[in-house]
Write an enzyme that holds these catalytic residues in place. Structure first.
Site, mmCIF file in Angstrom:
data_model
loop_
_atom_site.group_PDB
_atom_site.id
_atom_site.type_symbol
_atom_site.label_atom_id
_atom_site.label_comp_id
_atom_site.label_asym_id
_atom_site.label_seq_id
_atom_site.Cartn_x
_atom_site.Cartn_y
_atom_site.Cartn_z
ATOM 1 N N GLU A 81 0.810 -1.215 0.000
ATOM 2 C CA GLU A 81 0.000 0.000 0.000
ATOM 3 C C GLU A 81 0.848 1.273 0.000
ATOM 4 O O GLU A 81 0.442 2.308 0.525
ATOM 5 C CB GLU A 81 -0.978 -0.040 1.181
ATOM 6 C CG GLU A 81 -1.920 -1.234 1.069
ATOM 7 C CD GLU A 81 -3.055 -1.243 2.073
ATOM 8 O OE1 GLU A 81 -3.156 -0.304 2.879
ATOM 9 O OE2 GLU A 81 -3.835 -2.208 2.048
ATOM 10 N N HIS B 41 -15.555 -9.321 6.400
ATOM 11 C CA HIS B 41 -14.794 -10.151 7.339
ATOM 12 C C HIS B 41 -13.422 -9.536 7.532
ATOM 13 O O HIS B 41 -12.474 -9.889 6.827
ATOM 14 C CB HIS B 41 -14.631 -11.576 6.794
ATOM 15 C CG HIS B 41 -15.891 -12.380 6.819
ATOM 16 N ND1 HIS B 41 -15.997 -13.604 6.186
ATOM 17 C CD2 HIS B 41 -17.107 -12.157 7.392
ATOM 18 C CE1 HIS B 41 -17.228 -14.095 6.376
ATOM 19 N NE2 HIS B 41 -17.918 -13.233 7.094
ATOM 20 N N GLU C 118 -9.042 4.920 -0.165
ATOM 21 C CA GLU C 118 -9.169 5.163 1.283
ATOM 22 C C GLU C 118 -8.038 6.040 1.820
ATOM 23 O O GLU C 118 -8.242 6.799 2.764
ATOM 24 C CB GLU C 118 -9.201 3.831 2.042
ATOM 25 C CG GLU C 118 -7.923 3.019 1.901
ATOM 26 C CD GLU C 118 -7.979 1.653 2.601
ATOM 27 O OE1 GLU C 118 -9.076 1.183 2.886
ATOM 28 O OE2 GLU C 118 -6.905 1.081 2.843
HETATM 29 C C1 NOJ Z 1 -8.602 -1.534 5.358
HETATM 30 C C2 NOJ Z 1 -9.424 -1.757 4.163
HETATM 31 O O1 NOJ Z 1 -8.686 -1.476 2.989
HETATM 32 C C3 NOJ Z 1 -10.645 -0.882 4.253
HETATM 33 O O2 NOJ Z 1 -11.402 -0.981 3.067
HETATM 34 C C4 NOJ Z 1 -11.439 -1.269 5.465
HETATM 35 O O3 NOJ Z 1 -12.502 -0.352 5.616
HETATM 36 C C5 NOJ Z 1 -10.584 -1.220 6.723
HETATM 37 N N1 NOJ Z 1 -9.378 -1.909 6.527
HETATM 38 C C6 NOJ Z 1 -11.308 -1.845 7.898
HETATM 39 O O4 NOJ Z 1 -11.397 -3.214 7.709
HETATM 40 CA CA CA Z 2 -6.153 -1.471 2.841
#
Ligand code: NOJ
Ligand code: CA
Length: 721
Positions: free
Chosen positions: A197, A431, A525
C-alpha cells in the site's frame, strides 16, 4: 518454432549410453554405465534451445552451460532485452542451479481461444510456442524448466514431476534473474514483505532507492528489508519506447516474487518472500511447480494495458457447473462514512463501556443504503462494523477478537436479510480478520454458513496488521495459501470474494472467477486519512498492480474536500470530479463501488447518472492512448450490447487529445453523453465543475478530450435507432 542449435549437437547422454551399451555384452554394462554417468556429470553437455513467439517478435533462448547451470535470454523486436540470466532453485539437499544434466527436451504449441467468465473482453487468444528442458541433478532428482513464448511476452517456470528421489521438497531460494540491458525508466513501489500500500515512484533503475519510505507511518504494517528492491508487477520503459513488465503469474503454494537489484541496477533477481523463519521460500510435495515468472513485452505503454500474458499463464476455471451466481456488480456501502469520521466501526466506547451515538452499521442506516442501492440499480451493499470485535481492532496482536456470526445489538441480521431480499439487493459481508489467520480459519465454515443462510453471497475480507502466526509475512507462502484456501472454500459455497490486504493478484481470477477483486495496493481510502494519493497514482497503478487482476479501488468520491463531518479535517481527494467518473472505465474491475455517501450523490444527480449507467462487465476494450503514470484513454463496449463507454484521465498536467472513434459500428449514429472537466476545473482549487453535454457521433469521427490538471473525462455512447 523450437530449434536445437548446438555447434556440434551431441545427442543427449541417455542416447549415448543406449547406443554404446548395445555394442557390449550385458556383463560389461555394469562397469560402463556408471563410468559414463560420472563423466557426463563432470562436464555437462551445453544445451541451447530457442523458442519464438507465433509472430517471431519475442524469442527466448534457454541454455544449459558447461557447468550444468541453466540460464535464458530474451529478445524482442530483434533487440536483446534480457541478457543471459540465471535460472534455478536451491532446494534443501539439492542444488538445482548448477551441476545439472539435460536428459531431454520437447517443444509444444498452444492455440486456443477461451472465454473469461467476466472481463474486459469476450474472448482471449492463448497462442504460444513452448519448450520444456528436462534436467536432473547428480542424485537423479528431476526438474523441468518450462518456457512459453507469446506475442506479448514470455513465461518461465520450474516443474518437479512426481519423483521418488524426494517427495517432499523445500525451496530455500530461487535465483531466477532478469538481466535487463538498459537503465530503464521504472514505475516501482518498494519491496515491502508486509504491505503493498505504498505510493509509487518513477525513476531509472539506477535510482531505485526506498530509503525515503523507511519510517514513513503509512501504511501501518510494513517490512522493507532491502531498499534496492521492488514489488512486482513492475513496469519499465526504454528510451526507445518498448515496455517490459515483470510479474509473477498463478502464485499458488509459494511466496510472492519481489525483485532485488544486483551490482548492476538493471540486473534484477527474484526475491521470493519467505516464511516465518525468513529462509524457506516454499515447502511442497512433488509433483510441484513454481508460479510463472512473466515477462510482458510491448512496443508501447498502450500495449501493456491490453496485455493478456498473465491470464494466459493461469489455469482455466476450476469452478464446475453453474456459474450464474458469479455476478459483476456495482455496490455502495457503509464504509466511506467511517473513513471520513461520520460514524464508527465499533459499537461501544472503550473508555465508558457505553454504546457510541454514531455506530455506522445499524439496521436503520443499512436500510437507508439498501433503499439507495435498489433505487439506483446497484446490487450490493457493503456493511463494515456489523460484527463484534471492532473495539479491539487495529493491531491488537490478539487472536479471536472478531466473531463472524455475532452481529452487534443494533444490527438485526434477520430483518436486514428480509429487507434486502424484498428490495432485490444483497449485503456484501465484511470479514476483517485483522490478519489473525488461525482465528479466521477456525470460523470460516460457520461464518460462510451464517451469511448464506441469510441470503448473502459475497464477502470482503481484510488483513490489516501484522500476521498471526507471528513472523509470517503477507507476501509469504503461508498467506498465499491462506488467501487461495479462502477462494476455494468460498467457491464451493458459491460466494464471491473481494480481498483487502492480500498478496498482489497474479491472474488467479481466471481459475477462480469468484475472486472478483483485490485491494493489494493503495486505494482511495488513503485520501481520507493520509497524505493521500497524488494525481499520477491511478495512472501508475493501471500499468503495474493492475496487471495481476482487478483492484477494488473504490472510485466515485463526489465530495472531494473531506471536512464534511470534521471542520478541521484537511485531507482531500486530489482529482477533479470528472476524473472520479472516468475511473469507472479506466480502472477495470467487475465490482465497482460508488464509494461516497448517498447524500453526496443526491446533491449531484446529473453527474451521478454516469455511475448509474456504467456497467462492470465488457465485451470489448480499446486503448486509445496511454503513457505510464501520465494519462490513459480507454473505450469499452458493454457486455452483449452496442453501447460504448470512454474514460480518460491525466496526472497533474492538463492535456488535450483528439481520439478517433473508429471502434464504432459503421453506418450507425450514436448519441454521446459527455462528462467533461468544466471551465477552469483544477484538482487542487476547483475540482467540481463538470460540463455535461450530448453530441452525435459516428465511426471515424474525432472526439476532442480536454482534461484539466488532475482531471478526467467520461462518456457514454448509445446507438440511435
Ligand atoms: C482496510 C481496508 O482497505 C478498508 O477498506 C477497510 O474499511 C478497513 N481496513 C477496515 O477493515
Ligand atoms: Ca487497505
Amino acid at each position: 518454432m523450437n530449434l536445437l542449435i548446438l555447434p556440434c549437437n551431441p545427442p543427449p547422454i541417455d542416447v549415448i549410453i543406449h547406443t554404446f551399451a548395445s555394442n557390449f555384452p550385458d556383463m560389461k554394462l555394469q562397469f560402463i554405465l556408471p563410468l559414463f554417468i560420472s563423466l557426463g556429470q563432470l562436464a555437462a553437455q551445453p544445451v541451447s534451445l530457442e523458442t519464438a513467439s507465433p509472430d517471431g517478435q519475442v524469442r527466448v533462448r534457454l541454455s544449459l552451460g558447461s557447468n550444468g547451470e541453466p540460464s535464458y535470454s530474451v529478445s524482442f523486436m530483434g533487440k536483446e532485452v534480457v541478457a543471459p540470466s540465471a535460472l534455478g532453485l536451491q532446494l534443501r539437499n539439492h542444488d538445482m542451479t548448477k551441476g545439472l544434466r539435460a536428459i531431454g527436451n520437447r517443444s509444444f504449441t498452444r492455440s486456443e481461444n477461451w472465454k473469461p467468465v467476466w472481463g474486459e473482453v469476450d474472448q482471449i487468444a492463448d497462442q504460444c510456442n513452448g519448450t520444456v528442458l528436462e534436467l536432473q541433478d547428480a542424485s537423479g532428482l528431476r526438474m523441468d524448466i518450462v518456457v512459453r513464448v507469446y506475442d506479448d511476452g514470455a513465461g518461465i517456470r520450474y516443474e518437479f514431476p512426481e519423483n521418488d528421489k524426494g517427495r517432499a521438497l523445500i525451496v530455500m531460494d530461487e535465483i531466477t534473474s532478469f538481466n535487463l540491458t538498459e537503465d530503464l525508466q521504472a514505475w516501482w513501489a518498494p519491496s515491502d514483505w508486509d504491505s503493498n500500500e505504498h505510493t509509487y515512484r518513477n525513476t531509472r533503475l539506477s535510482q531505485v532507492d526506498a530509503t525515503s519510505y523507511l519510517g514513513d507511518i503509512e501504511p501501518f504494517n510494513q517490512a522493507i528489508k532491502n531498499v534496492r528492491a521492488m514489488l512486482t508487477p513492475v513496469t519499465m520503459q526504454s528510451d526507445n519506447g518498448y515496455c517490459i513488465s515483470i510479474a509473477d503469474a498463478a502464485v499458488q503454494d509459494y511466496g510472492a516474487m519481489h525483485l532485488e537489484q544486483g551490482q548492476n541496477p538493471a540486473h534484477l533477481r527474484a526475491r521470493v518472500i519467505p516464511g516465518a523463519d525468513n529462509r524457506v521460500v516454499a515447502t511442497g510435495r512433488m509433483p510441484f511447480n513454481t508460479p510463472w515468472r512473466a515477462i510482458l513485452l510491448e512496443k508501447d505503454a498502450a500495449g501493456i494495458l491490453s496485455n493478456r500474458l498473465i491470464l494466459n499463464l493461469n489455469e482455466p476455471c476450476k469452478i464446475e457447473g453453474d456459474l450464474s451466481w458469479i455476478k459483476p456488480q456495482k455496490y455502495v456501502g457503509i464504509w466511506w462514512e467511517m473513513h471520513i469520521g461520520k460514524s464508527t466501526w465499533y459499537y461501544t466506547d472503550k473508555n465508558t463501556g457505553k454504546p457510541v451515538p454514531n455506530h455506522g452499521a445499524n439496521t436503520a442506516n443499512v436500510k437507508k443504503y439498501i433503499d439507495f442501492a435498489a433505487k439506483n440499480g446497484f446490487s450490493g451493499v457493503l456493511v463494515e462494523g456489523w460484527n463484534t470485535g471492532w473495539e479491539e481492532w487495529f493491531n491488537s496482536g490478539k487472536e479471536e477478537i472478531f466473531d463472524f456470526t455475532k452481529p452487534y445489538p443494533d444490527y438485526d441480521m434477520d430483518e436486514i436479510s428480509r429487507y434486502a431480499r424484498e428490495k432485490g439487493v444483497k449485503i456484501i459481508v465484511h470479514h476483517e480478520t485483522s490478519a489473525a489467520v488461525p482465528s479466521y480459519v477456525r470460523q470460516m465454515p460457520a461464518a460462510y454458513d451464517y451469511m448464506k443462510q441469510h441470503g448473502f453471497d459475497a464477502i470482503k475480507t481484510g488483513y490489516v496488521g501484522y500476521v498471526i502466526p507471528k513472523g509470517q509475512w503477507h507476501d509469504g507462502q503461508y498467506m498465499v495459501n491462506h488467501y487461495n484456501d479462502v477462494l476455494r472454500e468460498t467457491a464451493r459455497r458459491q460466494i464471491m470474494v473481494v480481498a483487502h490486504e492480500p498478496t498482489c493478484p497474479s491472474g488467479l481470477h481466471r481459475t477462480w472467477p469468484n475472486f472478483m477483486a483485490a485491494e493489494a495496493a493503495r486505494g482511495q481510502e488513503y485520501n481520507a486519512w493520509s497524505k493521500g494519493n497524488d494525481p499520477s497514482h491511478e495512472l501508475t497503478l493501471i500499468f503495474t498492480r493492475w496487471l495481476g487482476g482487478p483492484m477494488d479501488y473504490t472510485p466515485g468520491i463526489f465530495q472531494l474536500e473531506l471536512n464534511q463531518f470534521d471542520a478541521n479535517k484537511k485531507e482531500r481527494v486530489r482529482t477533479t470530479l470528472a476524473k472520479q467518473l472516468a475511473m469507472y472505465v479506466t480502472l477495470y474491475s467487475p465490482v465497482q463501488m460508488a464509494a461516497d455517501l448517498p447524500e453526496n450523490y443526491e446533491k449531484r444527480p446529473a453527474e451521478f447518472q454516469f455511475i448509474r449507467d456504467v456497467p462492470t462487465d465488457w465485451s470489448d476494450t480499446r486503448i486509445l492512448n496511454a503513457a505510464v503514470g501520465d494519462y490513459a484513454t480507454i473505450a469499452r463496449r458493454k457486455k452483449n450490447s452496442q453501447e460504448w463507454f470512454i474514460g480518460s484521465m491525466t496526472d497533474e498536467l492538463n492535456r488535450s487529445f483528439k481520439v478517433k472513434l473508429d471502434f464504432l459500428e459503421k453506418g450507425k449514429a450514436y448519441e454521446a453523453t459527455l462528462y467533461e472537466d468544466g471551465e477552469n476545473a483544477h484538482y487542487l482549487n476547483n475540482p467540481y465543475p463538470v460540463n455535461i453535454r450530448k453530441i452525435k457521433v459516428r465511426k471515424g469521427d474525432k472526439l476532442t478530450i480536454n482534461l484539466a490538471a488532475g482531471g478526467g473525462f467520461a462518456a457514454k455512447l448509445t446507438p440511435l435507432k
